[in-house]
Design a protein around this motif. Sequence first.
Motif, PDB file in Angstrom:
ATOM      1  N   VAL A  46      99.720 -18.223 -31.135  1.00 58.20           N
ATOM      2  CA  VAL A  46      98.750 -17.147 -31.357  1.00 58.20           C
ATOM      3  C   VAL A  46      98.017 -17.363 -32.686  1.00 58.20           C
ATOM      4  O   VAL A  46      96.791 -17.289 -32.743  1.00 58.20           O
ATOM      5  CB  VAL A  46      99.434 -15.759 -31.328  1.00 58.20           C
ATOM      6  CG1 VAL A  46      98.495 -14.675 -31.847  1.00 58.20           C
ATOM      7  CG2 VAL A  46      99.882 -15.441 -29.905  1.00 58.20           C
ATOM      8  N   LEU A  47      98.759 -17.634 -33.753  1.00 60.00           N
ATOM      9  CA  LEU A  47      98.140 -17.921 -35.052  1.00 60.00           C
ATOM     10  C   LEU A  47      98.591 -19.314 -35.495  1.00 60.00           C
ATOM     11  O   LEU A  47      99.789 -19.553 -35.678  1.00 60.00           O
ATOM     12  CB  LEU A  47      98.568 -16.892 -36.112  1.00 60.00           C
ATOM     13  CG  LEU A  47      98.075 -15.458 -35.929  1.00 60.00           C
ATOM     14  CD1 LEU A  47      98.636 -14.581 -37.043  1.00 60.00           C
ATOM     15  CD2 LEU A  47      96.553 -15.394 -35.919  1.00 60.00           C
ATOM     16  N   GLU A  48      97.627 -20.167 -35.681  1.00 57.90           N
ATOM     17  CA  GLU A  48      97.898 -21.577 -35.992  1.00 57.90           C
ATOM     18  C   GLU A  48      98.822 -21.754 -37.204  1.00 57.90           C
ATOM     19  O   GLU A  48      99.694 -22.614 -37.198  1.00 57.90           O
ATOM     20  CB  GLU A  48      96.543 -22.219 -36.297  1.00 57.90           C
ATOM     21  CG  GLU A  48      96.468 -23.706 -36.037  1.00 57.90           C
ATOM     22  CD  GLU A  48      95.101 -24.219 -36.445  1.00 57.90           C
ATOM     23  OE1 GLU A  48      95.062 -25.101 -37.300  1.00 57.90           O
ATOM     24  OE2 GLU A  48      94.089 -23.661 -35.943  1.00 57.90           O
ATOM     25  N   ASN A  49      98.612 -20.923 -38.242  1.00 55.54           N
ATOM     26  CA  ASN A  49      99.367 -21.116 -39.485  1.00 55.54           C
ATOM     27  C   ASN A  49     100.663 -20.316 -39.563  1.00 55.54           C
ATOM     28  O   ASN A  49     101.338 -20.341 -40.584  1.00 55.54           O
ATOM     29  CB  ASN A  49      98.489 -20.765 -40.689  1.00 55.54           C
ATOM     30  CG  ASN A  49      97.361 -21.760 -40.831  1.00 55.54           C
ATOM     31  OD1 ASN A  49      97.543 -22.942 -40.533  1.00 55.54           O
ATOM     32  ND2 ASN A  49      96.192 -21.288 -41.237  1.00 55.54           N
ATOM     33  N   ALA A  50     100.998 -19.593 -38.512  1.00 59.81           N
ATOM     34  CA  ALA A  50     102.231 -18.792 -38.552  1.00 59.81           C
ATOM     35  C   ALA A  50     103.436 -19.682 -38.235  1.00 59.81           C
ATOM     36  O   ALA A  50     103.320 -20.657 -37.485  1.00 59.81           O
ATOM     37  CB  ALA A  50     102.133 -17.660 -37.545  1.00 59.81           C
ATOM     38  N   PRO A  51     104.621 -19.359 -38.808  1.00 64.72           N
ATOM     39  CA  PRO A  51     105.816 -20.159 -38.517  1.00 64.72           C
ATOM     40  C   PRO A  51     106.079 -20.323 -37.009  1.00 64.72           C
ATOM     41  O   PRO A  51     106.541 -21.384 -36.568  1.00 64.72           O
ATOM     42  CB  PRO A  51     106.935 -19.354 -39.190  1.00 64.72           C
ATOM     43  CG  PRO A  51     106.258 -18.650 -40.321  1.00 64.72           C
ATOM     44  CD  PRO A  51     104.877 -18.312 -39.813  1.00 64.72           C
ATOM     45  N   ALA A  52     105.746 -19.306 -36.214  1.00 64.31           N
ATOM     46  CA  ALA A  52     105.999 -19.387 -34.756  1.00 64.31           C
ATOM     47  C   ALA A  52     105.295 -20.582 -34.134  1.00 64.31           C
ATOM     48  O   ALA A  52     105.767 -21.153 -33.143  1.00 64.31           O
ATOM     49  CB  ALA A  52     105.531 -18.087 -34.078  1.00 64.31           C
ATOM     50  N   SER A  53     104.166 -20.998 -34.731  1.00 63.71           N
ATOM     51  CA  SER A  53     103.394 -22.109 -34.161  1.00 63.71           C
ATOM     52  C   SER A  53     103.867 -23.471 -34.656  1.00 63.71           C
ATOM     53  O   SER A  53     103.310 -24.492 -34.297  1.00 63.71           O
ATOM     54  CB  SER A  53     101.903 -21.930 -34.480  1.00 63.71           C
ATOM     55  OG  SER A  53     101.434 -20.742 -33.882  1.00 63.71           O
ATOM     56  N   ARG A  54     104.898 -23.474 -35.523  1.00 66.39           N
ATOM     57  CA  ARG A  54     105.491 -24.759 -35.952  1.00 66.39           C
ATOM     58  C   ARG A  54     107.014 -24.691 -35.796  1.00 66.39           C
ATOM     59  O   ARG A  54     107.766 -25.065 -36.696  1.00 66.39           O
ATOM     60  CB  ARG A  54     105.063 -25.113 -37.377  1.00 66.39           C
ATOM     61  CG  ARG A  54     105.196 -24.001 -38.380  1.00 66.39           C
ATOM     62  CD  ARG A  54     105.003 -24.471 -39.827  1.00 66.39           C
ATOM     63  NE  ARG A  54     105.537 -23.502 -40.723  1.00 66.39           N
ATOM     64  CZ  ARG A  54     104.820 -22.573 -41.373  1.00 66.39           C
ATOM     65  NH1 ARG A  54     103.523 -22.507 -41.218  1.00 66.39           N
ATOM     66  NH2 ARG A  54     105.427 -21.732 -42.177  1.00 66.39           N
ATOM     67  N   GLY A  55     107.435 -24.181 -34.650  1.00 70.90           N
ATOM     68  CA  GLY A  55     108.868 -24.126 -34.347  1.00 70.90           C
ATOM     69  C   GLY A  55     109.629 -23.176 -35.250  1.00 70.90           C
ATOM     70  O   GLY A  55     110.820 -23.343 -35.482  1.00 70.90           O
ATOM     71  N   TYR A  56     108.965 -22.174 -35.790  1.00 72.78           N
ATOM     72  CA  TYR A  56     109.571 -21.162 -36.677  1.00 72.78           C
ATOM     73  C   TYR A  56     110.125 -21.776 -37.967  1.00 72.78           C
ATOM     74  O   TYR A  56     111.041 -21.231 -38.583  1.00 72.78           O
ATOM     75  CB  TYR A  56     110.666 -20.364 -35.948  1.00 72.78           C
ATOM     76  CG  TYR A  56     110.123 -19.560 -34.780  1.00 72.78           C
ATOM     77  CD1 TYR A  56     109.501 -18.336 -34.973  1.00 72.78           C
ATOM     78  CD2 TYR A  56     110.213 -20.060 -33.479  1.00 72.78           C
ATOM     79  CE1 TYR A  56     108.975 -17.617 -33.913  1.00 72.78           C
ATOM     80  CE2 TYR A  56     109.688 -19.344 -32.399  1.00 72.78           C
ATOM     81  CZ  TYR A  56     109.071 -18.127 -32.624  1.00 72.78           C
ATOM     82  OH  TYR A  56     108.557 -17.421 -31.588  1.00 72.78           O
TER      83      TYR A  56
END
Length: 296
Positions: free
Chosen positions: A225-235
């Motif tokens: 959803v947001l490129e820079n959020a931890p969720a988008s890099r495996g948390y």
Amino acid sequence: MSRIAFIGLGNMGGPMAANLVKNGHTVRVFDLVPAAVQAAVDAGASASASARETLADAEVVISMLPASRHVEGVYLGDDGILAAIPAGALVIDCSTIAPASARKVSEAAAARGLQMIDAPVSGGTAGAQAGTLTFIVGGEEDALERARPVLQAMGKNIFHVGASGAGQVAKLCNNMALGVIMAVTGEAIALGVAHGLDPKVLSQMMAVSTGRSWATEVCNPWPGVLENAPASRGYSGGFGSDLMLKDMGLAVEAAMSVGASIPLGEVARNLYSMNHQAGRGKLDFSSVVQLITSEK
Ligand code: NAD
């Protein structure tokens, strides 16, 4: 400009120390992890072989450690540094710890004639890097005034909320709300997705509607959803789930100590405990959403 001893160079302390250097302060650092010390040296700080060694001629001592036991250990333990802090130095603990621990260490400092404030922060790793943290300060007014130029090198908002320990109480109130909001935001997006909605569109709508929060806008728990959020890099990176679990536990203890009711806070503490048991304690706390998405 001040001579500063900085102890604890993790996700938050590392960039905070780097910002002090950038603003012209002389910074001596120590962390148990050599790679963390090296990163600070690369940013312009000088390395010390122990916490005591950072103190040499320090005018200000700053700590950014995980939890109460680390802070009490570093200041008051067998080889505690409190006894070795130069006379007249100001002590600033930025860790999030129990209010009672903050008071215990600051009383011990006062017994040595040293001023100490609790100055836990909000703003996450992005705020630490950008130098835009919010400092939530407990302690004497004149101690805060001495600290202000140093805090301003690392943050942009400073709130004086009361006497020693009050900074920690206010920080726990903020984080309890954040912990609950993150968990329910994940739940809400999961509900939408189960109905076939696009999580991105749903989040964009919520971010400008009444369900809006830091969890929808900055640290959205849904991958992609947001490129820079931890969720988008495996948390990875961000604010560890186990640190949120610690803060939730501190909020429960703080509530019990005055007989306050925090029903949602208690439920959310259990969610972060379950997230720990599921092996996600070291991941960003937004991974709590996986309690309801990963086992399908
Ligand atoms: P972290 O685990 O990344 O860093 C803590 C550092 O302290 C580690 O590098 C560790 O090696 C070091 N350390 C532990 N014991 C030590 C000792 N005895 N001597 C020297 N170094 C020691 O944690 P963090 O994310 O940087 O968080 C630090 C504090 O800030 C915590 O209390 C946390 O709750 C709070 N906080 C974190 C965030 C965030 O987004 N990460 C935001 C606000 C507040």
